[in-house]
Design a protein around this motif. Structure first.
Motif, PDB file in Angstrom:
ATOM      1  N   HIS A   4     -36.982  -5.039 -14.272  1.00  0.00           N
ATOM      2  CA  HIS A   4     -36.734  -3.624 -13.975  1.00  0.00           C
ATOM      3  C   HIS A   4     -37.898  -3.025 -13.182  1.00  0.00           C
ATOM      4  CE1 HIS A   4     -34.904   0.312 -14.693  1.00  0.00           C
ATOM      5  NE2 HIS A   4     -36.142   0.768 -14.893  1.00  0.00           N
ATOM      6  N   VAL A   5     -39.112  -3.352 -13.568  1.00  0.00           N
ATOM      7  CA  VAL A   5     -40.284  -2.824 -12.863  1.00  0.00           C
ATOM      8  C   VAL A   5     -40.304  -3.309 -11.425  1.00  0.00           C
ATOM      9  CG1 VAL A   5     -42.810  -2.938 -12.795  1.00  0.00           C
ATOM     10  CG2 VAL A   5     -41.659  -2.533 -14.953  1.00  0.00           C
ATOM     11  N   LYS A   6     -40.009  -4.588 -11.210  1.00  0.00           N
ATOM     12  CA  LYS A   6     -40.096  -5.150  -9.852  1.00  0.00           C
ATOM     13  C   LYS A   6     -38.998  -4.595  -8.948  1.00  0.00           C
ATOM     14  CE  LYS A   6     -40.554  -9.613  -7.495  1.00  0.00           C
ATOM     15  NZ  LYS A   6     -39.668  -9.224  -6.378  1.00  0.00           N
ATOM     16  N   GLU A   7     -37.766  -4.499  -9.466  1.00  0.00           N
ATOM     17  CA  GLU A   7     -36.654  -4.063  -8.617  1.00  0.00           C
ATOM     18  C   GLU A   7     -36.676  -2.562  -8.364  1.00  0.00           C
ATOM     19  OE1 GLU A   7     -33.610  -7.525 -10.319  1.00  0.00           O
ATOM     20  OE2 GLU A   7     -33.167  -5.378 -10.603  1.00  0.00           O
ATOM     21  N   ARG A   8     -37.020  -1.757  -9.356  1.00  0.00           N
ATOM     22  CA  ARG A   8     -36.893  -0.301  -9.244  1.00  0.00           C
ATOM     23  C   ARG A   8     -38.120   0.367  -8.642  1.00  0.00           C
ATOM     24  NH1 ARG A   8     -31.591   1.203  -9.680  1.00  0.00           N
ATOM     25  NH2 ARG A   8     -30.582   0.002 -11.342  1.00  0.00           N
ATOM     26  N   TRP A   9     -39.305  -0.203  -8.880  1.00  0.00           N
ATOM     27  CA  TRP A   9     -40.525   0.540  -8.509  1.00  0.00           C
ATOM     28  C   TRP A   9     -41.433  -0.247  -7.565  1.00  0.00           C
ATOM     29  CZ3 TRP A   9     -40.917   1.179 -14.398  1.00  0.00           C
ATOM     30  CH2 TRP A   9     -40.018   2.167 -14.820  1.00  0.00           C
ATOM     31  N   ILE A  10     -41.721  -1.514  -7.849  1.00  0.00           N
ATOM     32  CA  ILE A  10     -42.677  -2.249  -7.025  1.00  0.00           C
ATOM     33  C   ILE A  10     -42.100  -2.554  -5.643  1.00  0.00           C
ATOM     34  CG2 ILE A  10     -44.078  -4.339  -6.884  1.00  0.00           C
ATOM     35  CD1 ILE A  10     -45.019  -2.400  -8.983  1.00  0.00           C
ATOM     36  N   ASP A  11     -40.861  -3.057  -5.566  1.00  0.00           N
ATOM     37  CA  ASP A  11     -40.263  -3.384  -4.261  1.00  0.00           C
ATOM     38  C   ASP A  11     -40.103  -2.159  -3.368  1.00  0.00           C
ATOM     39  OD1 ASP A  11     -38.117  -6.009  -5.642  1.00  0.00           O
ATOM     40  OD2 ASP A  11     -40.231  -5.993  -5.030  1.00  0.00           O
ATOM     41  N   PRO A  12     -39.596  -0.977  -3.851  1.00  0.00           N
ATOM     42  CA  PRO A  12     -39.549   0.203  -2.967  1.00  0.00           C
ATOM     43  C   PRO A  12     -40.931   0.624  -2.475  1.00  0.00           C
ATOM     44  CG  PRO A  12     -38.108   0.534  -4.844  1.00  0.00           C
ATOM     45  CD  PRO A  12     -38.857  -0.716  -5.101  1.00  0.00           C
ATOM     46  N   LEU A  13     -41.949   0.563  -3.313  1.00  0.00           N
ATOM     47  CA  LEU A  13     -43.296   0.926  -2.864  1.00  0.00           C
ATOM     48  C   LEU A  13     -43.803  -0.031  -1.793  1.00  0.00           C
ATOM     49  CD1 LEU A  13     -45.006   1.870  -6.259  1.00  0.00           C
ATOM     50  CD2 LEU A  13     -44.314   3.419  -4.439  1.00  0.00           C
ATOM     51  N   MET A  14     -43.492  -1.325  -1.909  1.00  0.00           N
ATOM     52  CA  MET A  14     -43.894  -2.283  -0.877  1.00  0.00           C
ATOM     53  C   MET A  14     -43.148  -2.027   0.437  1.00  0.00           C
ATOM     54  SD  MET A  14     -46.225  -4.225  -2.193  1.00  0.00           S
ATOM     55  CE  MET A  14     -46.235  -5.732  -1.246  1.00  0.00           C
ATOM     56  N   ARG A  15     -41.893  -1.562   0.371  1.00  0.00           N
ATOM     57  CA  ARG A  15     -41.144  -1.264   1.605  1.00  0.00           C
ATOM     58  C   ARG A  15     -41.703  -0.032   2.317  1.00  0.00           C
ATOM     59  NH1 ARG A  15     -36.589  -2.441  -1.664  1.00  0.00           N
ATOM     60  NH2 ARG A  15     -36.171  -0.198  -1.854  1.00  0.00           N
ATOM     61  N   TRP A  16     -42.155   0.955   1.511  1.00  0.00           N
ATOM     62  CA  TRP A  16     -42.685   2.187   2.121  1.00  0.00           C
ATOM     63  C   TRP A  16     -44.154   2.055   2.514  1.00  0.00           C
ATOM     64  CZ3 TRP A  16     -39.867   6.012   3.846  1.00  0.00           C
ATOM     65  CH2 TRP A  16     -38.616   6.275   3.304  1.00  0.00           C
ATOM     66  N   GLN A  17     -44.773   0.928   2.292  1.00  0.00           N
ATOM     67  CA  GLN A  17     -46.216   0.808   2.525  1.00  0.00           C
ATOM     68  C   GLN A  17     -46.612   1.004   3.990  1.00  0.00           C
ATOM     69  OE1 GLN A  17     -48.250  -1.813   3.926  1.00  0.00           O
ATOM     70  NE2 GLN A  17     -50.172  -0.852   3.223  1.00  0.00           N
ATOM     71  N   PRO A  18     -45.899   0.451   5.008  1.00  0.00           N
ATOM     72  CA  PRO A  18     -46.320   0.686   6.410  1.00  0.00           C
ATOM     73  C   PRO A  18     -46.263   2.156   6.803  1.00  0.00           C
ATOM     74  CG  PRO A  18     -44.855  -1.215   6.252  1.00  0.00           C
ATOM     75  CD  PRO A  18     -44.795  -0.546   4.932  1.00  0.00           C
TER      76      PRO A  18
END
Length: 673
Positions: free
Chosen positions: A169-183
């Motif tokens: 849940h942590v990886k799909e909901r929060w970590i992956d979106p933050l990595m996509r918005w990083q640039p």
């Protein structure tokens, strides 16, 4: 609790694209964020729950528009709901990159972390950029750079959040979106840093310099010419007494006393060793004791009996009350209050329809009674097994006695042969020893002549060493006398210098300023006046503080008195409940009968009877006496030890019952209070 930021509903204010966000809207979101930060600073988790705080915050926001209320409540509730996740990130930021940041901005970083993690998809990136630009630029840049660092997101942030929620849940909901918005967030950080570097510096204001002013003091009076002091007449010094260079008389007396005491102690020791007690003399086991013709001393030692300590029964109701201090009173009052609240909660649950434990307790007592019966039966079996093993051991001992008799007869024959061989060997050894003694006597005569020659040589060497040491001692005595004479001359010169007159004293004007050129320089008189004023103000403050302390002590004493009254009521109820439980326990122990006759017990008793009959028959055949019974003295000691253990176990049971009564009594004292 909501599962994640991606599934939350939209915020109170609808998200708008960047082209349609007017400047007034940016100020609108900035004010909303400031309101959320103020409310988070007011939240105290140890005093109030999040639900109560949200209700109080909603009532305080009635003056705002509905859109502002919805947005503020949405962000505030999210920050409180995911407070554990936000605290992990913000605490790590203060430890690593934000060591120079103020702790007053803690709530600001929580809000930024919540918006970036849970609301970035719903707000849109342009509106998020506008909200970030409305806050302090350097703080936002530093925190966003720390939060959107790929190393932090993929390592410890993911691990820490996985301890609170599930890893997938942590990886799909929060970590992956933050990595996509990083640039995109990195471009925003670069843009904010560029605007920060292009900002013109603030003009520096010239600091005001303190200009000291001279005190308006009266001119000092001219100094008076001092009267010359008369030259003192120096008295003639006395010579050094001769007793200074002589050894003290007390030292000689102490040495004489020491020698006298040692001689007296040696005489007493010699007398004690000669006239020792006759009763202490060793004698053989069968020899009768020697009786003196003058006095017949008979020492009678009574049999040693182990006395059991007196059993102490604890009666808390009759004993004198223990004097408690304030901390103990408050602690005990809080304990009774918690127990009363726990009892009230239990009563409320029973009123609401909760189950009663009476049936379970009845079943538990029944099973405990069965367990006790089983324990008694096993104990009886253990005792009977011990008795059976004793009978078997007696049979084995009888067989061992018979075998030992046979071995003893064989040993007697062998020892007779060995004794004869030893007598022959002893005669041969005596002959060889006589020859050896004659040889030794001859060698001793030659040794005596050599010893006399050696003693003469050693005496001559000792005399030479004594003469040399005497000469060295005379030389050292002469050197010491010369050194002592030189020291006496130096001491007399120093004393003559000390008696010469010296001029002391200096006139000081207390109203004059020293004139060192320091700021705030003043005379001694002015300093004393200012110190007097300072002491007066300090005394007034101390009086006010003393009055406040007295009032606080009176209020505390009244509260303690009320607590003591409540404690006395709870203790009385506790004592009554403990007495009732003790009577119930006593009745149960009296009602418990002897252990039931088990099949194992009957079988063991039958085997014991068979073994006893077999042992008696073998004794009659072999004419072997039965093992002697234990001595009466040992039986008395064993009986006393058993009685002592029983009394100690009873005393421990009483203490356990009293502790159980003190733990459970206050909870049942609600009716008595």
């Amino acid at each position: 609790m909501r599962p994640g930021g991606g599934e939350k509903g939209g915020s109170g204010a609808p998200a708008e694209p960047a082209d349609r966000v007017p400047p007034g809207k940016m100020a609108y979101y900035g004010k909303c964020i400031e309101t959320v930060i103020k409310l988070l600073d007011q939240f105290k988790p140890e005093k109030e729950s999040p639900e109560q705080f949200l209700e109080a915050a909603a009532t305080s926001l009635q003056t705002l528009s509905p859109q502002e209320q919805a947005f503020i409540m949405e962000v505030l509730s999210g920050c409180l709901e995911y407070r554990k996740l936000l605290t992990v990130v913000v605490d790590a930021f203060y430890v690593q990159d934000g060591r120079l940041c103020l702790w007053a901005d803690y709530s600001l970083f929580e809000v930024i972390c919540y918006l970036a993690t849970f609301q970035l998809e719903e707000l849109g990136f342009q509106l998020f950029c506008s909200i970030m630009k409305s806050q302090p630029v350097h703080k936002v840049c530093k925190f966003l750079g720390f939060l959107f660092n790929p190393l932090n997101l993929g390592s410890w942030i993911k691990d820490e959040w996985s301890l609170i929620y599930e890893t997938t849940h942590v990886k799909e909901r929060w970590i992956d979106p933050l990595m996509r918005w990083q640039p995109e967030v990195q471009e925003l950080i670069n843009q904010l840093q560029g605007a920060l570097t292009n900002q013109p510096p603030l003009p520096k204001t010239k600091a005001k310099v303190t200009e000291p002013k001279e005190f308006n003091l009266t001119a000092p009076r001219p100094r008076a010419i001092p009267v010359p002091e008369p030259v003192p007449v120096v008295a003639k010094t006395r010579p050094v007494p001769r007793s200074t260079y002589r050894p003290p008389k007390e030292q000689r007396l102490l040495e004489m006393t020491k020698r006298y005491n040692r001689r007296k102690a040696e005489e007493l020791l010699l007398r004690a060793s000669v006239e020792e007690m006759r009763c202490a003399g060793p004698r053989s086991r069968g020899e009768p004791p020697v009786e003196d013709s003058k006095k017949k001393l008979r020492l009678r030692f009574p049999p040693r009996i182990v006395k059991a300590p007196k059993l102490t029964f604890y009666r808390p109701n009759d004993a004198s009350p223990v004097k408690l201090n304030a901390a103990a009173i408050l602690r005990e009052g809080a304990l009774y209050q918690r127990q009363v609240e726990r009892e009230l909660q239990r009563v409320d649950k029973l009123v609401d329809g909760a189950g009663d434990l009476s049936e379970f307790l009845r079943w538990q007592r029944k099973m405990q009674a069965k367990d006790r019966e089983e324990q008694l039966a096993t104990g009886e079996c253990r005792r009977l097994r011990g008795k059976l093993s004793h009978e078997e051991a007696v049979l084995a001992r009888q067989q061992a006695v018979q075998e030992k008799k046979q071995k003893a007869d064989q040993k007697k024959e062998e020892t007779a042969e060995l004794m004869q061989q030893c007598a022959e060997r002893r005669l041969q050894e005596e002959k060889s020893m006589k020859e050896l003694v004659e040889q030794v006597m001859e060698t001793q005569k030659n040794v005596k002549v050599a010893q006399t020659k050696l003693l003469k040589g050693r005496r001559q060497m000792v005399q030479e060493v004594i003469d040399e040491s005497r000469e060295l001692l005379q030389r050292s005595a002469e050197v010491a006398k010369e050194e002592q004479r030189r020291r006496c001359e130096l001491i007399s010169q120093l004393r003559a210098l000390e008696t010469q007159p010296t001029r002391k004293g200096k006139l000081v004007d207390l109203t004059q300023i020293p004139g060192y050129g320091l700021e705030g320089e003043m005379s001694v008189v002015e300093l004393r006046e200012r110190l007097a004023l300072l002491k007066e103000t300090q005394r007034c403050k101390e009086e006010e503080k003393r009055d406040q302390i007295i009032q606080g002590k009176r209020a505390k004493s009244r509260a303690l008195q009320n607590t003591v009254e409540q404690i006395s009521l709870c203790r009385a109820a506790m004592g009554r409940s403990a007495a009732l439980r003790w009577e119930e326990k006593k009745a149960q122990s009296a009602a418990a009968g002897a252990p039931s006759r088990d099949e194992r017990v009957l079988e063991l008793q039958r085997r014991i009877r068979e073994k006893a009959a077999e042992r008696r028959g073998q004794e009659a055949l072999l004419h072997v006496p039965a093992p002697r019974a234990a001595r009466p003295k040992q039986q008395a000691q064993l009986e006393a030890q058993r009685r002592l253990e029983m009394e100690q176990s009873r005393e421990r049971r009483m203490r356990a019952l009293q502790r159980g009564g003190s733990a459970g009594g206050p909870a049942r004292c609600l009716g008595a209070v």
